[in-house]
Scaffold this active site. Structure first.
Site, PDB file in Angstrom:
ATOM      1  N   GLY A  64     -73.251  21.008   8.971  1.00  0.00           N
ATOM      2  CA  GLY A  64     -73.011  20.219  10.160  1.00  0.00           C
ATOM      3  C   GLY A  64     -72.536  18.791   9.999  1.00  0.00           C
ATOM      4  N   GLU A  81     -75.732  24.002   4.015  1.00  0.00           N
ATOM      5  CA  GLU A  81     -74.533  24.839   4.125  1.00  0.00           C
ATOM      6  C   GLU A  81     -73.346  24.069   4.694  1.00  0.00           C
ATOM      7  OE1 GLU A  81     -76.935  28.898   5.310  1.00  0.00           O
ATOM      8  OE2 GLU A  81     -76.080  27.606   6.837  1.00  0.00           O
ATOM      9  N   PRO A  82     -72.805  23.137   3.931  1.00  0.00           N
ATOM     10  CA  PRO A  82     -71.657  22.390   4.443  1.00  0.00           C
ATOM     11  C   PRO A  82     -70.395  23.239   4.467  1.00  0.00           C
ATOM     12  CG  PRO A  82     -72.075  21.816   2.158  1.00  0.00           C
ATOM     13  CD  PRO A  82     -73.186  22.727   2.567  1.00  0.00           C
ATOM     14  N   GLY A  83     -69.654  23.167   5.549  1.00  0.00           N
ATOM     15  CA  GLY A  83     -68.358  23.850   5.618  1.00  0.00           C
ATOM     16  C   GLY A  83     -67.269  22.813   5.800  1.00  0.00           C
ATOM     17  N   ARG A  90     -57.655  24.133  17.739  1.00  0.00           N
ATOM     18  CA  ARG A  90     -58.844  23.322  17.983  1.00  0.00           C
ATOM     19  C   ARG A  90     -58.719  22.377  19.179  1.00  0.00           C
ATOM     20  NH1 ARG A  90     -60.993  20.153  14.989  1.00  0.00           N
ATOM     21  NH2 ARG A  90     -63.156  20.660  15.440  1.00  0.00           N
ATOM     22  N   TYR A 142     -61.394  22.966  21.945  1.00  0.00           N
ATOM     23  CA  TYR A 142     -62.465  21.946  22.024  1.00  0.00           C
ATOM     24  C   TYR A 142     -61.959  20.541  22.371  1.00  0.00           C
ATOM     25  CZ  TYR A 142     -63.950  25.355  18.385  1.00  0.00           C
ATOM     26  OH  TYR A 142     -64.185  26.475  17.634  1.00  0.00           O
ATOM     27  N   CYS A 173     -46.256  30.159  23.841  1.00  0.00           N
ATOM     28  CA  CYS A 173     -45.861  30.235  25.248  1.00  0.00           C
ATOM     29  C   CYS A 173     -47.011  30.003  26.197  1.00  0.00           C
ATOM     30  CB  CYS A 173     -45.202  31.576  25.514  1.00  0.00           C
ATOM     31  SG  CYS A 173     -43.614  31.619  24.712  1.00  0.00           S
ATOM     32  N   GLU A 174     -47.582  28.834  26.167  1.00  0.00           N
ATOM     33  CA  GLU A 174     -48.483  28.414  27.230  1.00  0.00           C
ATOM     34  C   GLU A 174     -48.638  26.903  27.215  1.00  0.00           C
ATOM     35  OE1 GLU A 174     -51.939  30.971  25.819  1.00  0.00           O
ATOM     36  OE2 GLU A 174     -52.967  29.118  26.395  1.00  0.00           O
ATOM     37  N   TYR A 202     -61.446  25.026   9.667  1.00  0.00           N
ATOM     38  CA  TYR A 202     -61.318  25.720  10.949  1.00  0.00           C
ATOM     39  C   TYR A 202     -59.888  25.677  11.520  1.00  0.00           C
ATOM     40  CZ  TYR A 202     -66.397  25.402  10.554  1.00  0.00           C
ATOM     41  OH  TYR A 202     -67.686  25.482  10.094  1.00  0.00           O
TER      42      TYR A 202
END
Ligand code: LLP
Length: 431
Positions: A247, A289-291, A329, A333, A360-361, A390
């Site tokens: 996190g 658990e770092p990502g 992303r 978000y 196309c949006e 991500y």
């Protein structure tokens, strides 16, 4: 610049010591570029700090959902990191890369029988168990195979991290894990201790992502250690391991604070030691658990400008040759990013525009209201920074657009770590 692996020389953005213009010319655009040295440096920050402050039994697990391909498992494995996986796809990738399966920890809140059997057959070291159905299925498969499977329980500590909802996972009503508050966590622990083919090593929690709150890990450690003490007093079972999850936040823009991970780990470790004494429990082996903080600043994405649209009296758009298919992303978000005109980095940026993609949006926006040089035009190279986490792992083939290659840089060298998809790849499974 926001990260130390970025510099500007003669108006050109350099990343990991390499010219982004040369990389774009050599490999074409759009491409993800990843810097191996930064991934290694980030792993060492965790490895060194955790060993120094928590002791030799402490271990960081790279949360590979942040970015998963064979070479990443090789790199983090060679540094000594464990890995956290959430699917048979990630298990398979790690395995084919030659990663030692004993150091793999298998998450997911909904593992089906195939997932569980596949993980056991491939010797996955530890399961993080989310629900009672999963516990029973693991116990059954382990009995069939004549083994005792090591597990941790995912516990919901009841912490609200106040980040965006999609990554806020530690609240009591979360879909993940067993809440302490309702008694579910104690109950499942009691049940696990009766299972012959289950080796309960301890507990796990993960409360959120992109966190800068310096006390968030201290708060979760406090709740989890008190729970461990409660379990000891109630059931006579003492947990050997405690995983505090991932996190830590990274800098997407200059506004994001600089987080000193080593210092933060030191504070958590001091607190854990003190509280264990007070609670009269043995210090559990701590994992994290770092990502994002392992790979985010080790990646950028390079695009070319396709067109510049000036809608007089309204707004301006700069459209690039990628978009929400390679970086969803902002669409998901409203995540912030820093955008640089990689071949014009010394020009003044007075042109306000939305950086939009080719999908196309209208929601296909990489970043609204950014500033680029007035001279921006078709063919210019645009770098979006801090895209190592991500982005590749959340990419899609929306609009049947092939996924981008990942180019790895390593000081003087550059090489293809993941090939770009071809049109053939796009129709590969069509009957
Ligand atoms: N451990 C568990 C159990 C997790 O669920 C996660 C992330 C991590 C570790 C790693 O967290 P990190 O260190 O990367 O913050 N797609 C979102 C992020 C989703 C995070 C999901 N879980 C994004 O693009 O921001």
């Amino acid at each position: 610049m926001i990260c130390s692996n970025l510099e500007i020389k003669d108006g050109v953005l350099f990343f990991g010591g390499r010219s982004t213009v040369e990389l774009a010319n050599k490999y074409g655009t759009p491409i993800y570029v990843m810097d191996e040295k930064t991934v290694r440096k980030n792993c060492r920050t965790y490895l060194d700090a955790m060993r120094k402050y928590f002791g030799e039994n402490a271990k960081p697990f790279y949360a590979s959902k942040a970015c998963s391909f064979k070479k990443i498992y090789n790199i983090v494995g060679s540094e000594g990191m464990g890995v956290d996986v959430v699917s048979v796809g990630e298990i398979y990738t790690a395995k084919v890369a030659g990663y030692d399966m004993k150091n793999v920890c298998f998450h997911s809140n909904s593992k089906n029988d195939y997932d569980i059997e596949f993980a056991i057959d491939n010797g996955v070291g530890c399961f993080v168990v989310d629900n009672i159905e999963e516990l029973e299925a693991i116990d059954n498969f382990a009995a069939q195979k004549g083994i005792k499977q090591k597990i941790l329980f995912r516990i919901t500590p009841g912490i609200d991290t106040h980040t965006y909802e999609a990554v806020n996972t530690g609240k009591v009503d979360s879909k993940f894990g067993f809440p302490i508050e309702t008694g579910a966590a104690m109950e499942i622990t009691k049940i696990a201790l009766t299972k012959k083919n289950i080796d309960l090593a301890g507990f796990h929690c993960h409360v959120g992502s992109q966190l800068f709150d310096s006390d968030v890990f201290v708060r979760s450690a406090e709740i989890m250690l008190k729970f461990i003490a409660d379990v000891k007093n109630t059931l006579g079972y003492e947990a050997k391991e405690l995983d505090l999850g991932g996190g830590y936040g990274v800098r997407y823009t200059e506004k994001d604070p600089v987080l000193n991970i080593e210092e933060n780990i030191k504070q958590v470790a001091e607190y854990v030691k003190k509280l264990c004494k007070e609670l009269n429990i043995n210090e559990p082996a701590i994992s994290m658990e770092p990502g994002r903080s392992i790979v985010a600043d080790a990646g950028i994405t390079l695009y070319k400008v396709g067109n510049v649209k000036r809608i007089e009296g309204y707004k301006n758009y700069v459209a690039i040759d990628g978009g929400m298919g390679d970086n969803p992303r902002y669409a998901l978000y409203e995540s912030e990013y820093t955008v640089v005109a990689a071949d014009k980095s010394d020009e003044e940026c007075n042109f306000t525009c939305d950086l939009v993609g080719r999908f196309c949006e209208s929601g296909d926006i990489i970043q609204p209201s950014i500033k680029l040089p007035e001279s921006v035009k078709r063919g210019d190279i645009i770098a979006v920074l801090t895209t190592g986490a991500y982005n590749y792992s959340m990419a899609s083939n929306y609009n049947r657009i092939p996924k981008l290659p990942v180019i790895m840089v390593n000081g003087e060298e550059d090489y293809v770590a993941v090939k770009g998809e071809t049109l053939e790849d796009i129709i590969r499974n069509d009957m």
